[in-house]
Write an enzyme that holds these catalytic residues in place. Structure first.
Site, PDB file in Angstrom:
ATOM      1  N   SER A  38      36.229  62.102  73.024  1.00 51.73           N
ATOM      2  CA  SER A  38      35.729  61.434  71.824  1.00 51.73           C
ATOM      3  C   SER A  38      34.479  60.637  72.173  1.00 51.73           C
ATOM      4  CB  SER A  38      36.812  60.495  71.275  1.00 51.73           C
ATOM      5  OG  SER A  38      36.325  59.818  70.140  1.00 51.73           O
ATOM      6  N   ASN A  84      42.530  49.604  62.208  1.00 47.10           N
ATOM      7  CA  ASN A  84      43.552  48.735  62.811  1.00 47.10           C
ATOM      8  C   ASN A  84      42.944  47.363  63.028  1.00 47.10           C
ATOM      9  OD1 ASN A  84      45.506  50.858  63.114  1.00 47.10           O
ATOM     10  ND2 ASN A  84      44.240  51.639  64.778  1.00 47.10           N
ATOM     11  N   CYS A 103      32.697  47.999  77.490  1.00 47.56           N
ATOM     12  CA  CYS A 103      31.962  49.038  76.769  1.00 47.56           C
ATOM     13  C   CYS A 103      30.652  48.439  76.289  1.00 47.56           C
ATOM     14  CB  CYS A 103      32.772  49.552  75.571  1.00 47.56           C
ATOM     15  SG  CYS A 103      31.981  50.950  74.739  1.00 47.56           S
ATOM     16  N   CYS A 144      44.173  52.794  68.136  1.00 45.87           N
ATOM     17  CA  CYS A 144      42.727  53.020  68.230  1.00 45.87           C
ATOM     18  C   CYS A 144      41.964  51.726  68.006  1.00 45.87           C
ATOM     19  CB  CYS A 144      42.260  54.001  67.158  1.00 45.87           C
ATOM     20  SG  CYS A 144      42.826  55.652  67.419  1.00 45.87           S
ATOM     21  N   HIS A 185      32.276  57.983  61.285  1.00 45.85           N
ATOM     22  CA  HIS A 185      32.572  56.721  60.591  1.00 45.85           C
ATOM     23  C   HIS A 185      31.695  56.344  59.403  1.00 45.85           C
ATOM     24  CE1 HIS A 185      35.327  56.351  63.785  1.00 45.85           C
ATOM     25  NE2 HIS A 185      34.588  55.693  64.647  1.00 45.85           N
ATOM     26  N   CYS A 241      30.498  48.645  68.911  1.00 43.01           N
ATOM     27  CA  CYS A 241      30.860  49.044  67.544  1.00 43.01           C
ATOM     28  C   CYS A 241      31.557  47.856  66.894  1.00 43.01           C
ATOM     29  CB  CYS A 241      31.761  50.281  67.571  1.00 43.01           C
ATOM     30  SG  CYS A 241      30.935  51.717  68.278  1.00 43.01           S
TER      31      CYS A 241
HETATM   32  N1  SAH Z   1      33.701  55.436  72.717  1.00 47.31           N
HETATM   33  C1  SAH Z   1      34.372  56.646  72.285  1.00 47.31           C
HETATM   34  C2  SAH Z   1      35.812  56.668  72.760  1.00 47.31           C
HETATM   35  C3  SAH Z   1      36.725  55.674  72.088  1.00 47.31           C
HETATM   36  S1  SAH Z   1      37.782  56.572  71.064  1.00 47.31           S
HETATM   37  C4  SAH Z   1      34.228  56.805  70.786  1.00 47.31           C
HETATM   38  O1  SAH Z   1      33.653  55.918  70.159  1.00 47.31           O
HETATM   39  O2  SAH Z   1      34.605  57.834  70.243  1.00 47.31           O
HETATM   40  C5  SAH Z   1      38.515  55.396  70.090  1.00 47.31           C
HETATM   41  C6  SAH Z   1      38.485  55.764  68.614  1.00 47.31           C
HETATM   42  O3  SAH Z   1      39.031  54.663  67.877  1.00 47.31           O
HETATM   43  C7  SAH Z   1      37.063  55.953  68.116  1.00 47.31           C
HETATM   44  O4  SAH Z   1      36.992  56.924  67.128  1.00 47.31           O
HETATM   45  C8  SAH Z   1      36.808  54.568  67.540  1.00 47.31           C
HETATM   46  O5  SAH Z   1      35.741  54.568  66.657  1.00 47.31           O
HETATM   47  C9  SAH Z   1      38.126  54.254  66.892  1.00 47.31           C
HETATM   48  N2  SAH Z   1      38.297  52.830  66.609  1.00 47.31           N
HETATM   49  C10 SAH Z   1      37.646  51.796  67.171  1.00 47.31           C
HETATM   50  N3  SAH Z   1      38.068  50.630  66.653  1.00 47.31           N
HETATM   51  C11 SAH Z   1      39.001  50.923  65.728  1.00 47.31           C
HETATM   52  C12 SAH Z   1      39.823  50.142  64.869  1.00 47.31           C
HETATM   53  N4  SAH Z   1      39.746  48.816  64.852  1.00 47.31           N
HETATM   54  N5  SAH Z   1      40.696  50.783  64.065  1.00 47.31           N
HETATM   55  C13 SAH Z   1      40.791  52.134  64.093  1.00 47.31           C
HETATM   56  N6  SAH Z   1      40.049  52.923  64.894  1.00 47.31           N
HETATM   57  C14 SAH Z   1      39.164  52.327  65.703  1.00 47.31           C
END
Ligand code: SAH
Length: 348
Positions: free
Chosen positions: A196, A295, A117, A338, A221, A121
């Site tokens: 998403s 998480n 990716c 997630c 977020h 993030c």
């Molecule tokens: N790239 C897209 C699809 C991924 S969806 C997006 O960003 O929406 C995965 C979801 O899990 C997203 O909302 C992401 O922000 C969230 N996510 C990422 N890392 C995480 C973590 N460590 N704990 C909880 N949620 C997380």
């Protein structure tokens, strides 16, 4: 017949090209319909299995096309909640992870759209895997077909929430949605598909204008630009207000609520002032909020807030009239919750 490089992936071949090919074989276009039926409805693993096609045609198809671009390598099942993480291998040996989430009658699949990716993030393990390539529509679809075959049951809900940023792979993702929803393909209702995104505004508008009608979830977020930019360096270049305007456009165009995903990071974005601003920003169009308690990812310094703070944040939103849910983590013990689909995908 062994796979070779001149093979094209069947589903990534435009229907017209397939018709042309069938013509050169002295076959009518109705053969295409038979093949699609075997592929989408009858779990065919090879062209050879398509017993109502002439034997000669099956052999040529087998040589010419790769029916399934992915191969299932292994799967890991959570001991906590029955979540299963599947590992697939693409023909170039890249690994693709998909998560099967059974919850009584609801069977959801969390689909990946890219290998790696590019979005980095700061709280997400997928961002730690360098971007390698886009998945094709056929590779996205194959995650569904291979799991359906392995599970001997069909998913009820599809989530573009696995590895990758789906809207950064717009053409292939939209093509895969067309197959998911068309009567030739899986014939699913778009209301059972959720995409998403980290918030690519031009593509959100395009998705609405292209009438894809899938449900949209936005990984918001943070409600202030400086914080969002820190947490989501690439996607953060789109301002929060502009992003919410795009969400409103999507909600009004599709007449469906947009979901805002809000990861909760201890003492980073879990203050009352954040809840207050969030409730204020999303007023005026159908929406809901999914809170995602962070998480933990090895090597990432954020922390999940204590339960009490999570519930308090939910209450702050609720009293301000926001429909708000807390997402339960699934498959934590197998790195499938997630944000956890990261480097482990590299080992098969
Ligand atoms: N790239 C897209 C699809 C991924 S969806 C997006 O960003 O929406 C995965 C979801 O899990 C997203 O909302 C992401 O922000 C969230 N996510 C990422 N890392 C995480 C973590 N460590 N704990 C909880 N949620 C997380």
């Amino acid at each position: 017949m062994a796979a070779h490089d001149s093979q094209k992936t069947f589903l990534d071949t435009p229907a017209e090209t397939l018709f042309e090919f069938l013509k050169t074989q002295g076959q009518g276009a109705f053969r295409a319909q038979q093949i699609y039926d075997w592929f989408f409805n009858r779990d065919a693993a090879t062209f050879e299995e398509m017993s109502d096609l002439p034997a000669g045609l099956r052999t040529v198809l087998e040589e010419r096309f790769r029916l399934h671009p992915l191969r299932q390598r292994r799967k890991e099942e959570s001991h906590i909640d029955g979540t299963i993480r599947y590992f697939f291998e693409a023909h170039d040996h890249d690994t693709v992870s998909t998560v099967f989430l059974p919850d009584q009658d609801r069977l959801s699949l969390c689909l990946s759209t890219q290998v790696g990716c590019a979005y980095k993030c700061q709280f997400c393990a997928s961002g730690l895997v360098p971007f390698k390539r886009q998945l094709s529509a056929a590779e996205i679809l194959d995650q569904i077909l291979l799991i359906r075959k392995d599970q001997k049951r069909s998913p009820t809900n599809l989530l573009f929430m696995g590895m990758g940023e789906p809207l950064a792979n717009y053409t292939q993702v939209v093509q895969s949605i067309r197959w998911m929803t068309s009567s030739t393909g899986l014939g699913m209702s778009p209301s059972r598909i959720t995409l998403s995104t980290s918030g690519l505004i031009p593509q959100i508008i395009r998705l609405a204008d292209d009438h894809m009608k899938v449900k949209l979830a936005i990984s918001l977020h943070a409600v202030r630009d400086e914080l969002r930019l820190k947490m989501m360096p690439v996607s953060g270049k789109f301002g929060v207000r502009q992003l919410i305007k795009a969400a409103k456009y999507y909600a009004l165009k599709t007449k469906a609520p947009v979901t805002f995903e809000y990861i909760l990071l201890h003492e980073v974005n879990d203050f009352e002032i954040d809840a207050n601003r969030l409730a204020y920003l999303i007023k005026g169009f159908p929406h809901k909020v999914n809170l995602i308690p962070y998480n933990s990812i090895p090597g990432i310094p954020y922390e999940r807030p204590p339960l009490q703070s999570i519930l308090r944040f939910q209450e702050w939103l609720r009293v301000r009239g926001v429909p708000v849910f807390i997402r339960k983590p699934k498959g934590l013990d197998i790195g499938s919750a997630c944000g956890q689909l990261g480097a482990a995908t590299a080992k098969i």
